[in-house]
Scaffold this active site. Structure first.
Site, PDB file in Angstrom:
ATOM      1  CD  GLU A 125     102.109  53.647 -47.232  1.00  0.00           C
ATOM      2  OE1 GLU A 125     101.552  52.478 -47.581  1.00  0.00           O
ATOM      3  OE2 GLU A 125     103.334  53.935 -46.751  1.00  0.00           O
ATOM      4  CE1 TYR A 162     102.095  47.468 -50.466  1.00  0.00           C
ATOM      5  CE2 TYR A 162     100.525  48.627 -51.948  1.00  0.00           C
ATOM      6  CZ  TYR A 162     101.094  47.297 -51.372  1.00  0.00           C
ATOM      7  OH  TYR A 162     100.641  46.024 -51.654  1.00  0.00           O
ATOM      8  CB  CYS A 208      63.549  28.877 -73.091  1.00  0.00           C
ATOM      9  SG  CYS A 208      63.762  30.602 -73.920  1.00  0.00           S
ATOM     10  CB  CYS A 253      67.029  28.830 -74.711  1.00  0.00           C
ATOM     11  SG  CYS A 253      65.921  28.419 -76.135  1.00  0.00           S
ATOM     12  CB  CYS A 282      64.503  31.238 -78.753  1.00  0.00           C
ATOM     13  SG  CYS A 282      64.538  31.891 -77.269  1.00  0.00           S
TER      14      CYS A 282
HETATM   15  S1  IVH Z   1     101.983  47.169 -46.799  1.00  0.00           S
HETATM   16  C1  IVH Z   1     103.719  43.428 -44.502  1.00  0.00           C
HETATM   17  N1  IVH Z   1     100.726  49.054 -47.647  1.00  0.00           N
HETATM   18  O1  IVH Z   1      97.260  44.855 -48.572  1.00  0.00           O
HETATM   19  C2  IVH Z   1     102.787  44.494 -44.966  1.00  0.00           C
HETATM   20  N2  IVH Z   1      99.950  46.785 -48.318  1.00  0.00           N
HETATM   21  O2  IVH Z   1      96.464  43.034 -46.378  1.00  0.00           O
HETATM   22  C3  IVH Z   1     103.089  44.600 -46.371  1.00  0.00           C
HETATM   23  N3  IVH Z   1      97.964  46.779 -49.647  1.00  0.00           N
HETATM   24  O3  IVH Z   1      99.062  42.184 -49.572  1.00  0.00           O
HETATM   25  C4  IVH Z   1     101.868  45.283 -46.970  1.00  0.00           C
HETATM   26  N4  IVH Z   1      97.606  48.882 -50.098  1.00  0.00           N
HETATM   27  O4  IVH Z   1      98.306  43.628 -51.385  1.00  0.00           O
HETATM   28  C5  IVH Z   1     100.634  47.745 -47.645  1.00  0.00           C
HETATM   29  N5  IVH Z   1      99.570  50.859 -48.703  1.00  0.00           N
HETATM   30  C6  IVH Z   1      99.945  49.692 -48.293  1.00  0.00           C
HETATM   31  C7  IVH Z   1      98.752  48.723 -49.224  1.00  0.00           C
HETATM   32  C8  IVH Z   1      98.919  47.315 -49.024  1.00  0.00           C
HETATM   33  C9  IVH Z   1      97.403  47.668 -50.360  1.00  0.00           C
HETATM   34  C10 IVH Z   1      97.566  45.389 -49.748  1.00  0.00           C
HETATM   35  C11 IVH Z   1      98.844  44.230 -50.120  1.00  0.00           C
HETATM   36  C12 IVH Z   1      98.987  43.569 -48.860  1.00  0.00           C
HETATM   37  C13 IVH Z   1      97.840  43.689 -48.330  1.00  0.00           C
HETATM   38  C14 IVH Z   1      97.737  43.205 -46.881  1.00  0.00           C
END
Ligand code: IVH
Length: 668
Positions: free
Chosen positions: A113, A225, A406, A424, A430
């Site tokens: 992802e 996600y 200044c 300033c 100025c």
């Molecule tokens: S999974 C237990 N999926 O990255 C893991 N996190 O360093 C749950 N983040 O706090 C997170 N995209 O804010 C996951 N596709 C993605 C993500 C993602 C960004 C961020 C999220 C998390 C941090 C972890």
């Protein structure tokens, strides 16, 4: 309409509006136009007002937010919000595979992802309704930001489809798209507020604002996600996210199911390049084990799951030489240090300068002249010095000391307690402050005086014709004509425009004065609640902070402004010239935010309105009239006989076109 019919209609409208929101904000495939949407929303709001017993906090009408100040409640997460282990190389990713292969016998499928670079959010749904939204906080406890999150249109308030558990959590990332971020920063700079360093800070700052109606205007987006709960429908992560998509959540279409670590590495390579094309920022890739059973088997360390890892893209960074630090003086006197560098190629552009923001940044970097410095694009946008290669420093290199006087007028600088910037204080003498104030005064959002560019103002100032904003109203044609490249026509246009500015309403005049920290919104609030310049002048600190959105800092700045005799004199002269220093309530009542944030191009000839009238209408309703079509244009207001090249551009950028009639209907 009786009560039963009303409830039926309310439910029908709510369901339809939910679907249209989803089509627009999640699928990017609207099936009705904005006008039709607004009409349905108006019907719903009217019915909800008439039948308050059917109020529902998750109704689509509740997305506008409220003015009520939120004190965020701290809430313990049902499932702690963990972080992810980071990897930075192919080798690290292969190590991850080796590690987990030891813990499970079976074949492993991965989901790749995008790692969105915003601020994480955990949403709890009960019986298909959004019940609570928490920030990450310290991972164990987060802030309850439900009211703010409800204003984000990509987040469903009620779920669609079927098969969702009675209770579950879904996690994701709230982000500010680049386009919104850039626009927001332009506005902040215009209003003398410091710009956000990157879209991530802008997103998390917006989410934590006390006033949800302001959050609603920030146009935040949200990708989800991660699904959590006791009874998830699918047996693997990918399948659960597909199901979540069918319930109305915005799930990225860029995720990929991979059968081997080589496929994962290809995905990483592809997105390291392709990320530049995305409308939102990402800072890496997240690799997750797909099977939930395998995830359980692998388990967690104290801080992160063993079944997932992130791969961080390298921020492009280059080394170059620091040649000098120069200092710019803004119209309010604030001093910005700028690093002048040996030109160097970075992420597609040539970088020669980097802002150093303030004295603390210079001090923390311990900068010396001729240092070899590392430059990165912060949030991929503004070049930033992130460090110094101290080993390359000459032993007798000169340390960069912040200036004490200044650079333009020599006055000793001051630093207001609690503020990062030096100022300033010689605001009246100025030169860049004077010309900066004049430029601000004539700006489109202020007095809207045409024909005077930066260069003309500089000339008028140098020749002592305009030494402050009130001198503009003393200008005569014979003053202008001798100026370089100034013809009869241009001079007439300037003088005509200055005359017209006498009708500019009080709230804009107040903004035009350039009082530090008084931006457009603040000026409007002050004008509305105090009504005249005399009342504003007479107001005490206590009275000022009573006004909505006015805090201590703004109030003090207003008091300081009117304590200054010279400023008072200028204001008095402006009053004598006939500018509007009292509120015209009738005009103000006509203003709305129906076109807020929209950039609109007008073209062709119109039946019932002149172009100027249409332009005024756009501004009256919070929109922006721009002259040329670009991908940033939101609406094309087309009259008759629009030129073919304009039409081609409209088609190319897929800009929504509306007729004069549709436009007027939309404003009613
Ligand atoms: S999974 C237990 N999926 O990255 C893991 N996190 O360093 C749950 N983040 O706090 C997170 N995209 O804010 C996951 N596709 C993605 C993500 C993602 C960004 C961020 C999220 C998390 C941090 C972890």
């Amino acid at each position: 309409m009786n009560k039963i019919e009303a409830l039926q209609r309310i439910n029908e409208l709510r369901a339809q509006l939910h679907t249209h929101n989803h089509n627009y904000y999640v699928l990017s495939q609207p099936t009705i136009n904005d006008f039709e949407f607004d009409m349905m929303m108006n019907d719903l709001i009217a019915l909800e007002n008439k039948f308050p017993e059917y109020a529902d906090e998750n109704s689509p009408s509740q997305r506008v937010g409220s003015d009520i100040n939120l004190e965020f409640k701290q809430v313990t997460h049902e499932y702690p919000m963990l972080s992810l282990g980071n990897t930075y190389s192919e080798e690290d990713v292969r190590d991850f595979e080796t590690r987990i292969s030891k813990l499970t016998e079976e074949k492993i499928e991965y989901v790749c992802e995008l790692k969105y670079d915003g601020t994480s959010i955990s949403l709890k749904y009960k019986n298909g309704k959004l019940a609570q939204a928490l920030t990450r906080g310290d991972g164990v406890q987060g802030d309850d930001v439900t009211a703010n999150v409800k204003t984000i249109k990509a987040i469903p308030l009620s779920l669609q489809g079927e098969g969702y558990p009675g209770e579950f959590e879904i996690r994701g990332e709230i982000m500010m798209p680049f386009e919104v971020f850039n626009q927001l920063n332009v506005e902040r700079e215009e209003q003398d507020e410091s710009p956000f360093a990157n879209p991530r800070n802008a997103a998390s700052g917006s989410l934590k604002m006390q006033n949800s109606s302001v959050v609603a205007k920030r146009q935040l987006d949200c990708y989800l996600y991660y699904l959590l709960g006791k009874q998830l429908p699918g047996k693997n992560h990918y399948e659960n996210l597909e199901l979540a998509k069918s319930w109305g959540f915005k799930i990225s279409d860029d995720s990929k199911l991979c059968q081997s670590i080589d496929e994962v590495l290809d995905y990483i390579k592809y997105w390291d390049k392709q990320r530049e094309e995305l409308p939102v920022p990402i800072d890496g890739i997240v690799i997750k084990v797909n099977s939930l059973d395998q995830q359980d088997e692998l388990g967690y360390t104290a801080k992160s799951p063993r079944w997932a890892i992130s791969y961080k893209f390298k921020a492009e960074r280059v080394a170059t030489r620091l040649n000098s630090v120069t200092y710019q003086v803004g119209r309010t006197g604030s001093i910005t240090p700028v690093a002048n560098l040996d030109a160097v190629q970075l992420a597609g552009t040539v970088v020669k300068r980097a802002s150093l923001h303030n004295a603390d940044i210079i001090e923390n970097l311990d900068l010396h002249l001729n240092d070899s410095v590392f430059v990165e694009k912060g949030g991929e946008i503004i070049p930033k010095i992130v460090g110094v290669d101290v080993e390359q420093r000459d032993s007798n290199a000169e340390k960069i000391e912040f200036i004490e006087n200044c650079p333009e007028c020599g006055t000793e600088l001051i630093r207001i307690e609690g503020e990062a910037n030096h100022y300033c204080p010689n605001s009246l003498l100025c030169p860049p402050q004077i010309t900066g104030r004049i430029e601000h005064f004539i700006g489109r959002k202020a007095m809207d005086i045409d024909g005077l560019g930066e260069e003309t103002i500089e000339l008028l100032y140098q020749q002592s014709l305009v030494k402050n904003i009130s001198d503009l109203y003393k200008l005569k044609k014979e003053d202008l004509l001798p100026l370089d490249r100034m013809g009869e026509k241009s001079a007439d246009r300037i003088l005509g425009s200055i005359k017209e500015s006498l009708d500019v309403p009080f709230e804009k005049v107040l903004f035009a004065l350039g009082i530090r920290h008084v931006g457009q919104t603040v000026a409007k609030k002050l004008a509305k609640s105090l009504g005249s310049i005399q009342a504003l002048k007479a107001a005490s600190l206590e009275e000022l902070v009573e006004v909505d959105e006015i805090g201590d800092k703004i109030a003090k700045s207003i008091i300081l402004f009117f304590e200054d005799e010279a400023q008072n004199e200028i204001v008095n002269e402006l009053i004598a010239h006939g500018l509007q220093f009292e509120l015209n309530q009738e005009e103000l009542d006509k203003q709305t935010n129906k076109l807020e944030g929209l950039s609109i191009v007008i073209s062709g000839s119109f039946k019932s309105h002149s172009r100027d009238e249409l332009k005024a209408l756009i501004e009256q309703h919070g929109g922006k009239n721009t002259s040329s079509i670009s991908k940033k244009t939101d609406l094309f207001l087309a009259g008759e006989k629009v030129g073919p090249s304009k039409l081609a551009k409209v088609e190319k950028f897929e800009i929504k076109t509306i007729s004069e009639e549709e436009f007027i209907a939309r404003l009613q």
